[in-house]
Scaffold this motif. Structure first.
Motif, PDB file in Angstrom:
ATOM      1  N   MET A   1     -64.657  -5.534  35.164  1.00 62.04           N
ATOM      2  CA  MET A   1     -63.478  -5.902  35.280  1.00 62.04           C
ATOM      3  C   MET A   1     -62.064  -4.560  35.823  1.00 62.04           C
ATOM      4  O   MET A   1     -62.182  -3.600  35.401  1.00 62.04           O
ATOM      5  N   PRO A   2     -61.541  -5.504  36.845  1.00 62.45           N
ATOM      6  CA  PRO A   2     -60.692  -4.065  37.349  1.00 62.45           C
ATOM      7  C   PRO A   2     -60.296  -3.605  37.076  1.00 62.45           C
ATOM      8  O   PRO A   2     -59.752  -4.614  35.726  1.00 62.45           O
ATOM      9  N   SER A   3     -59.836  -1.960  36.721  1.00 60.35           N
ATOM     10  CA  SER A   3     -58.977  -1.489  35.804  1.00 60.35           C
ATOM     11  C   SER A   3     -57.448  -1.345  35.939  1.00 60.35           C
ATOM     12  O   SER A   3     -56.661  -0.547  35.282  1.00 60.35           O
ATOM     13  N   GLN A   4     -57.313  -2.220  37.438  1.00 53.11           N
ATOM     14  CA  GLN A   4     -55.886  -2.114  37.342  1.00 53.11           C
ATOM     15  C   GLN A   4     -55.448  -3.493  37.565  1.00 53.11           C
ATOM     16  O   GLN A   4     -56.543  -4.370  37.803  1.00 53.11           O
ATOM     17  N   THR A   5     -53.703  -4.097  38.265  1.00 54.31           N
ATOM     18  CA  THR A   5     -53.443  -5.660  37.593  1.00 54.31           C
ATOM     19  C   THR A   5     -52.771  -5.247  38.698  1.00 54.31           C
ATOM     20  O   THR A   5     -52.239  -6.536  38.888  1.00 54.31           O
ATOM     21  N   GLY A   6     -53.222  -4.530  40.092  1.00 55.74           N
ATOM     22  CA  GLY A   6     -52.876  -5.559  41.573  1.00 55.74           C
ATOM     23  C   GLY A   6     -51.305  -4.486  41.839  1.00 55.74           C
ATOM     24  O   GLY A   6     -51.435  -4.513  42.420  1.00 55.74           O
ATOM     25  N   LYS A   7     -51.666  -3.678  40.772  1.00 51.26           N
ATOM     26  CA  LYS A   7     -49.443  -2.832  41.161  1.00 51.26           C
ATOM     27  C   LYS A   7     -50.213  -2.049  41.529  1.00 51.26           C
ATOM     28  O   LYS A   7     -49.125  -1.386  42.610  1.00 51.26           O
ATOM     29  N   ASN A   8     -50.626  -1.477  41.842  1.00 49.83           N
ATOM     30  CA  ASN A   8     -51.405   0.217  41.960  1.00 49.83           C
ATOM     31  C   ASN A   8     -52.773  -0.197  42.696  1.00 49.83           C
ATOM     32  O   ASN A   8     -53.465  -0.598  42.368  1.00 49.83           O
ATOM     33  N   PRO A   9     -53.045   1.527  43.880  1.00 51.51           N
ATOM     34  CA  PRO A   9     -54.112   0.823  45.031  1.00 51.51           C
ATOM     35  C   PRO A   9     -55.715   1.168  43.962  1.00 51.51           C
ATOM     36  O   PRO A   9     -55.289   2.083  42.637  1.00 51.51           O
ATOM     37  N   SER A  10     -56.514   0.223  44.399  1.00 53.87           N
ATOM     38  CA  SER A  10     -57.667   0.354  43.499  1.00 53.87           C
ATOM     39  C   SER A  10     -58.718   0.637  44.787  1.00 53.87           C
ATOM     40  O   SER A  10     -58.786   0.368  45.782  1.00 53.87           O
ATOM     41  N   ARG A  19     -51.425  -3.527  47.543  1.00 49.75           N
ATOM     42  CA  ARG A  19     -50.884  -4.825  47.743  1.00 49.75           C
ATOM     43  C   ARG A  19     -50.480  -4.891  49.592  1.00 49.75           C
ATOM     44  O   ARG A  19     -50.076  -4.140  49.980  1.00 49.75           O
ATOM     45  N   ALA A  20     -50.411  -6.026  49.673  1.00 46.62           N
ATOM     46  CA  ALA A  20     -49.678  -6.516  51.710  1.00 46.62           C
ATOM     47  C   ALA A  20     -48.811  -6.183  51.731  1.00 46.62           C
ATOM     48  O   ALA A  20     -47.697  -6.226  50.448  1.00 46.62           O
ATOM     49  N   TRP A  68     -53.281  -9.441  48.317  1.00 49.37           N
ATOM     50  CA  TRP A  68     -53.727  -7.672  48.516  1.00 49.37           C
ATOM     51  C   TRP A  68     -53.650  -7.634  49.953  1.00 49.37           C
ATOM     52  O   TRP A  68     -55.118  -8.790  50.223  1.00 49.37           O
ATOM     53  N   VAL A  69     -54.570  -6.421  50.334  1.00 52.18           N
ATOM     54  CA  VAL A  69     -55.230  -6.020  51.112  1.00 52.18           C
ATOM     55  C   VAL A  69     -56.116  -5.079  50.793  1.00 52.18           C
ATOM     56  O   VAL A  69     -56.040  -4.489  50.109  1.00 52.18           O
TER      57      VAL A  69
END
Length: 174
Positions: A1-10, A19-20, A68-69
Motif C-alpha cells: 500500500m502506498p505510504s502517501q495519500t497523494g499530497k506529497n510526491p511518492s 500532484r499534477a 497525479w502525474v
C-alpha cells in the motif's frame, strides 16, 4: 500500500508520482501522443491524442478531485502516467482513470497507482465508492482489479463498468 495519500510526491522504483499542475499539460500531451492507439482506447474508449488547456484545467480544479502525474525520477520532464480520482455528479461517488505509457506498462505501476488512488479515497470520508470504466480488452485493468478481489462482470466486448466500495481503516465498506 502506498505510504502517501497523494499530497506529497511518492516514489516507486524509477518513478515519482506527484500532484499534477497546469504546467504539466505539454508533457502529458506528449505522453498521450506516445501511447499506442490500443492504450489510449483502453483509457478513453477513443483515439484521443491530447487534452486541450480547458480540459486539463477542469481536471486540475480542486473541486474536480485529484490528478497525479508520474514522471521518471531521473528525467522529471518525462511523464509516464497520469491518474485521476475525480468526483462525479453523485455525492460520495468518484471515478478512477489511469493512462500509463506503453513502455512502462507491466512493471507494477498500474497496481501502485490504483492503490494510491484508493488510499486517498479511504482517507477522505466523503468518498463511498469509486467507479472505473475501461475497455473489455484491457487485460491489465482487469488483472489489477481481480488481484484486489473486485468482481468483474463477464463481458467480451465494449466497455466494462466496475464499482469499488471504499473501505474504512477497519476494512469495512462505507
Amino acid at each position: 500500500m502506498p505510504s502517501q495519500t497523494g499530497k506529497n510526491p511518492s516514489i516507486i522504483g524509477p518513478f515519482l508520482t506527484r500532484r499534477a499542475q497546469l504546467a504539466d499539460q505539454q508533457m502529458l500531451n506528449a505522453l498521450h501522443d506516445e501511447c499506442s492507439l490500443p492504450s489510449r482506447y483502453a483509457r478513453y474508449a477513443s483515439a484521443r491524442k491530447s487534452l486541450t488547456t480547458a480540459q486539463w484545467s477542469r481536471l486540475l480544479h480542486p473541486g474536480a478531485g485529484v490528478t497525479w502525474v508520474t514522471v521518471l525520477r531521473d528525467s522529471p520532464e518525462t511523464a509516464v502516467a497520469v491518474t485521476h480520482l475525480l468526483k462525479t455528479d453523485h455525492p460520495g461517488r468518484g471515478e478512477l482513470a489511469l493512462l500509463i505509457g506503453d513502455q512502462y506498462q507491466g512493471q507494477g505501476l498500474g497496481t501502485w497507482l490504483f492503490r494510491l488512488a484508493m488510499s486517498t479515497a479511504e482517507d477522505d470520508p466523503a468518498w463511498r465508492m469509486v467507479t472505473a470504466t475501461f475497455s473489455a480488452y484491457n487485460k491489465r485493468a482487469r488483472a489489477i482489479l481481480q488481484r484486489h478481489g473486485i468482481y468483474l462482470p463477464p463481458v467480451s466486448h465494449g466497455a466494462v463498468d466496475v464499482t469499488v466500495h471504499v473501505r474504512t481503516s477497519s476494512g469495512r465498506c462505507r
